[in-house]
Structures are given as structure tokens and as C-alpha cells.
Design a protein around this motif. Structure first.
Motif, PDB file in Angstrom:
ATOM      1  N   THR A   1     -39.566  26.925   8.510  1.00 46.99           N
ATOM      2  CA  THR A   1     -39.336  26.785   9.950  1.00 46.99           C
ATOM      3  C   THR A   1     -40.356  27.651  10.690  1.00 46.99           C
ATOM      4  O   THR A   1     -40.930  28.570  10.114  1.00 46.99           O
TER       5      THR A   1
ATOM      6  N   ASP B   1     -31.353  27.266  11.355  1.00 43.66           N
ATOM      7  CA  ASP B   1     -31.028  27.933  12.622  1.00 43.66           C
ATOM      8  C   ASP B   1     -30.978  29.444  12.461  1.00 43.66           C
ATOM      9  O   ASP B   1     -31.453  30.186  13.323  1.00 43.66           O
TER      10      ASP B   1
ATOM     11  N   ASP C   1     -41.601  29.342  14.749  1.00 39.14           N
ATOM     12  CA  ASP C   1     -41.437  29.654  16.166  1.00 39.14           C
ATOM     13  C   ASP C   1     -42.862  29.759  16.709  1.00 39.14           C
ATOM     14  O   ASP C   1     -43.423  30.844  16.816  1.00 39.14           O
ATOM     15  N   THR C   2     -43.452  28.598  16.956  1.00 39.89           N
ATOM     16  CA  THR C   2     -44.850  28.560  17.373  1.00 39.89           C
ATOM     17  C   THR C   2     -45.009  27.800  18.678  1.00 39.89           C
ATOM     18  O   THR C   2     -44.222  26.924  19.003  1.00 39.89           O
ATOM     19  N   ASP C   3     -46.059  28.174  19.399  1.00 37.51           N
ATOM     20  CA  ASP C   3     -46.396  27.488  20.645  1.00 37.51           C
ATOM     21  C   ASP C   3     -47.708  26.717  20.516  1.00 37.51           C
ATOM     22  O   ASP C   3     -47.823  25.604  20.985  1.00 37.51           O
TER      23      ASP C   3
ATOM     24  N   LEU D   1     -36.604  34.809  13.451  1.00 32.91           N
ATOM     25  CA  LEU D   1     -37.968  34.744  13.990  1.00 32.91           C
ATOM     26  C   LEU D   1     -37.992  35.051  15.481  1.00 32.91           C
ATOM     27  O   LEU D   1     -38.848  35.799  15.958  1.00 32.91           O
ATOM     28  N   HIS D   2     -37.051  34.483  16.210  1.00 38.72           N
ATOM     29  CA  HIS D   2     -36.969  34.755  17.656  1.00 38.72           C
ATOM     30  C   HIS D   2     -36.712  36.237  17.919  1.00 38.72           C
ATOM     31  O   HIS D   2     -37.313  36.829  18.817  1.00 38.72           O
TER      32      HIS D   2
ATOM     33  N   LEU E   1     -34.551  30.684  12.105  1.00 42.31           N
ATOM     34  CA  LEU E   1     -35.199  30.642  13.417  1.00 42.31           C
ATOM     35  C   LEU E   1     -34.686  31.767  14.320  1.00 42.31           C
ATOM     36  O   LEU E   1     -35.463  32.361  15.068  1.00 42.31           O
ATOM     37  N   THR E   2     -33.414  32.100  14.228  1.00 49.57           N
ATOM     38  CA  THR E   2     -32.859  33.218  14.996  1.00 49.57           C
ATOM     39  C   THR E   2     -33.551  34.520  14.617  1.00 49.57           C
ATOM     40  O   THR E   2     -33.878  35.342  15.487  1.00 49.57           O
TER      41      THR E   2
ATOM     42  N   ARG F   1     -39.850  38.300  17.345  1.00 47.09           N
ATOM     43  CA  ARG F   1     -40.786  38.049  18.445  1.00 47.09           C
ATOM     44  C   ARG F   1     -40.347  38.786  19.710  1.00 47.09           C
ATOM     45  O   ARG F   1     -41.181  39.339  20.433  1.00 47.09           O
TER      46      ARG F   1
ATOM     47  N   GLU G   1     -46.417  34.256  17.733  1.00 48.78           N
ATOM     48  CA  GLU G   1     -45.915  33.134  16.947  1.00 48.78           C
ATOM     49  C   GLU G   1     -45.497  33.640  15.574  1.00 48.78           C
ATOM     50  O   GLU G   1     -46.058  34.603  15.058  1.00 48.78           O
TER      51      GLU G   1
END
Length: 126
Positions: free
Chosen positions: A34, A4, A36-38, A10-11, A7-8, A14, A22
Motif C-alpha cells: 500500500t 487500512d 500514501d503517495t501524491d 503511513l499517514h 495505511l493508517t 507522515r 510520501e
């Protein structure tokens, strides 16, 4: 290490940098930590980024240019940027043509340092 927290980071990267689409963190052997991709397949992104990082490290070493910081790939519709996270990990950033590459480099340095701490659990020794 908390996925988590990674990921924080990475967000946040972005959100701070216009053009970043991404991001992912992986080990240098290509195992996904981990993402953060679409649209990108995270496991494929991790594996290819590890290969890219390895080739960049080897090239820099052979040319006597010191430790690798990042590899930048510019494509017709955007960028792939792979950053070394200490000796054991990598951060890969996918971005569109609107990316300000120099701003990404400036903004990514603290992110890479924080990711190194999260991955290794200890402050950098360099």
C-alpha cells in the motif's frame, strides 16, 4: 493483514515528521502492499526500493556489518529512505530537504515494528 491499518501507520508517520512527503510499504521482491503517495508512481517506487534494499543488504553483509536497518539516499531536493521490515518487507519514505533524518530514524523504529506485526501477523522473534 489489513491494508487500512497499514495505511493508517503511513499517514501517522507522515503527520508526525516534518518533511515527509510520501510513503509506501512493499515486499522485498518489489510488490506494492500500500502507498500514501501524491506524485510518485507507487509500483515503481516499490520496485526501486526493493532493489535499493537488496543492494544495501548485500553490501552490509559483504562488509560484515550485520543486519541492514535502513538505506538513506540524499538527493538535490530531498531524501529517499528505505527501512527493512523484518525479512519480508520494506518501508520507503520520500522527504523534502527540511527532513530531520535523525528524528525520522527515531520515529520510524516503532512504525517499522508495528508494520512488521501487521504484515506477518506475529510478534518479532528478535
Amino acid at each position: 493483514m489489513s491494508h487500512d491499518e497499514v495505511l493508517t501507520e503511513l499517514h501517522a508517520l507522515r503527520d508526525r515528521i516534518t518533511g515527509v512527503t510520501e510513503t509506501a510499504v512493499a515486499s522485498v521482491d518489489g510488490l506494492l502492499v500500500t502507498a500514501d503517495t501524491d506524485g510518485a508512481r507507487p509500483e515503481v517506487l516499490a520496485a526501486l526500493s526493493a532493489a535499493t534494499l537488496g543492494l544495501g543488504k548485500r553490501t552490509g553483509s559483504e562488509m560484515g556489518m550485520g543486519e541492514l536497518r535502513e538505506v538513506v539516499i540524499r538527493c538535490a531536493t530531498g531524501y529517499v529512505v528505505v527501512y527493512a521490515i523484518r525479512r519480508s518487507g520494506l518501508l520507503v519514505v520520500l522527504a523534502d530537504e527540511g527532513l530531520d533524518v535523525m528524528r525520522l530514524h527515531v520515529e520510524s523504529r516503532p512504525t517499522v515494528e508495528r508494520l512488521g506485526l501487521l504484515l506477518d501477523g506475529v510478534p518479532a522473534d528478535y
